[in-house]
Design an enzyme around this catalytic site. Sequence first.
Site, PDB file in Angstrom:
ATOM      1  N   ASP A  35       0.860  -1.187   0.000  1.00  0.00           N
ATOM      2  CA  ASP A  35       0.000   0.000   0.000  1.00  0.00           C
ATOM      3  C   ASP A  35       0.897   1.238   0.000  1.00  0.00           C
ATOM      4  O   ASP A  35       1.659   1.459   0.941  1.00  0.00           O
ATOM      5  CB  ASP A  35      -0.885  -0.037   1.255  1.00  0.00           C
ATOM      6  CG  ASP A  35      -1.766   1.188   1.359  1.00  0.00           C
ATOM      7  OD1 ASP A  35      -2.459   1.480   0.383  1.00  0.00           O
ATOM      8  OD2 ASP A  35      -1.737   1.871   2.396  1.00  0.00           O
TER       9      ASP A  35
ATOM     10  N   THR B 102      -3.124   5.007  -3.986  1.00  0.00           N
ATOM     11  CA  THR B 102      -2.029   5.767  -3.376  1.00  0.00           C
ATOM     12  C   THR B 102      -0.691   5.476  -4.065  1.00  0.00           C
ATOM     13  O   THR B 102       0.190   6.318  -4.075  1.00  0.00           O
ATOM     14  CB  THR B 102      -1.902   5.420  -1.880  1.00  0.00           C
ATOM     15  OG1 THR B 102      -1.874   4.002  -1.748  1.00  0.00           O
ATOM     16  CG2 THR B 102      -3.063   5.944  -1.106  1.00  0.00           C
ATOM     17  N   THR B 103      -0.544   4.276  -4.638  1.00  0.00           N
ATOM     18  CA  THR B 103       0.705   3.946  -5.356  1.00  0.00           C
ATOM     19  C   THR B 103       0.701   4.604  -6.728  1.00  0.00           C
ATOM     20  O   THR B 103       1.673   5.234  -7.132  1.00  0.00           O
ATOM     21  CB  THR B 103       0.839   2.411  -5.509  1.00  0.00           C
ATOM     22  OG1 THR B 103       0.613   1.807  -4.238  1.00  0.00           O
ATOM     23  CG2 THR B 103       2.207   2.034  -6.016  1.00  0.00           C
TER      24      THR B 103
ATOM     25  N   ASP C 153      -9.077  -0.107   2.110  1.00  0.00           N
ATOM     26  CA  ASP C 153      -9.133   0.346   0.717  1.00  0.00           C
ATOM     27  C   ASP C 153     -10.454  -0.062   0.072  1.00  0.00           C
ATOM     28  O   ASP C 153     -11.080   0.727  -0.635  1.00  0.00           O
ATOM     29  CB  ASP C 153      -7.966  -0.257  -0.091  1.00  0.00           C
ATOM     30  CG  ASP C 153      -6.653   0.468   0.196  1.00  0.00           C
ATOM     31  OD1 ASP C 153      -6.653   1.304   1.118  1.00  0.00           O
ATOM     32  OD2 ASP C 153      -5.649   0.208  -0.482  1.00  0.00           O
TER      33      ASP C 153
END
Length: 535
Positions: free
Chosen positions: A69, A102-103, A400
């Site tokens: 994450d 988020t990546t 998530d």
Amino acid sequence: MALAFDEFGRPFIILKEQDQKTRLRGLEAQKANISAGKAVARILRTSLGPKGMDKMLQSPDGDVTITNDGATILEQMDVDNQIAKLMVELSRSQDYEIGDGTTGVVVMAGSLLEQAEKLLERGIHPIRIAEGYELACRIAVEHLERIAQKFEFGVPDMEPLVQTCMTTLSSKIVNRCKRDLAEIAVKAVLAVADLERKDVNLDLIKVEGKVGGKLEDTELIYGIVVDKDMSHPQMPKRIEDAKIAILTCPFEPPKPKTKHKVDIDTVEKFQTLRHQEQKYFDDMVQKCKDVGATLVICQWGFDDEANHLLMHRNLPAVRWVGGVELELIAIATGGRIVPRFQELTPEKLGKAGLVREKSFGTTKDKMLYIEHCANSRAVTIFIRGGNKMMIEETKRSIHDALCVARNLIRNNSIVYGGGSSEIACSIAVEAAADRYPGVEQYAIRGFADALDAVPMALAENSGLQPIEILSAVKSQQIKENNPFCGIDCNDVGTNDMREQNVFESLIGKQQQILLATQVVKMILKIDDVISPSDY
């Protein structure tokens, strides 16, 4: 810092303690900043997509975290560079706002910086690059609106929501039971969602974990699970149709606020004091019994005497329950938190169909389940797993999935994943670049190339030939005019993401592009870096 002028009126800057500071300016500063941003993006690039790798991070006190994450990796990394800290902030703001992607947002920002570096080397002014990026960003976001599709869902038909959550979970370590976890996440969100207002309060979903068992044992409980047990081992372990008194006052005689001292010089006085205390405890327990409570949940502890009395009076009790859990129990059971015994009335009791204590494995671990509540708008996702790291990573993955389900309830538009939406935006931005005659068109083309970084990283992480696959998918999209062709990471045999059921929320994808562009503009506008030199 001070501004001074020489005898010819030319200005120059005097830095305070100049010998102790290092200074980078102009192109040199921009390149240093860009390389810092790229370094952070490079770390996360390999953990993108369903075949992405995990990172193992060790904190100074020896705690180990294994995750892919993006927000967690950057949060745990000890970053010194200010520009790298901006990338950490970028990932965090994507996590707070959307909860997923988020990546991807950091990889996107890294490739925009890479393209900006090439343009700077050609002598294009950073402000023109930033303006070009802004124009391209607008084109990409509008194009996403055009290729997005709306889908209808309801409480009976939640399949579209489950499919979208499965896309999120497929890139996590828990992907072998992504179907079960996605269904749990969607049911939890729909249980607490206000579908009329299109709002979801994720605080009402408690995620609890316990080491032991296997991942498949993860369950959704329409009620609250508390990591406590009954205060006395002989109290009943199962209470049906429980009426719960939720107390924040301690089960003990009141203490004066001022300093005090009691002199006891005879046995009689001691006996009197003891009887008085016992009577006080007795009154408390009787008060709870009189209002009809069959279970007491207390925020504070109570001593053995009170415990013994409760046991004798057949009033089960739980002690040392945290404030947040008390609030959730109150919401779930429809009870009121009572700060003083005098205020305890039958209307303030919470109601639950079943309260039971459950033991785990061969250990003495016990947990309290409060189920079949009057108001099932507080739910618990109870995670099991082989070790602590697995449970922590599953919690992050579930978070998530919950965020994705919440976003889709807020806005039910989706775009297709697997890099298809990025490739479609890249083609649209490339086509639009010809309409701009100025230097900006170079920046717009650079933005189009940067958008290809996400599908490229997906292909690379899946062990495919990145350039070959990307060119093939791009030409297929243009030829068939089909914006749903993406990278076939899982070797299903089709590039069409509609057939593979790979969805992402539209607002999540738009937010990624907007946030990445904002941060890159900010980094490009810095042309002077004054920092204290290392000792």
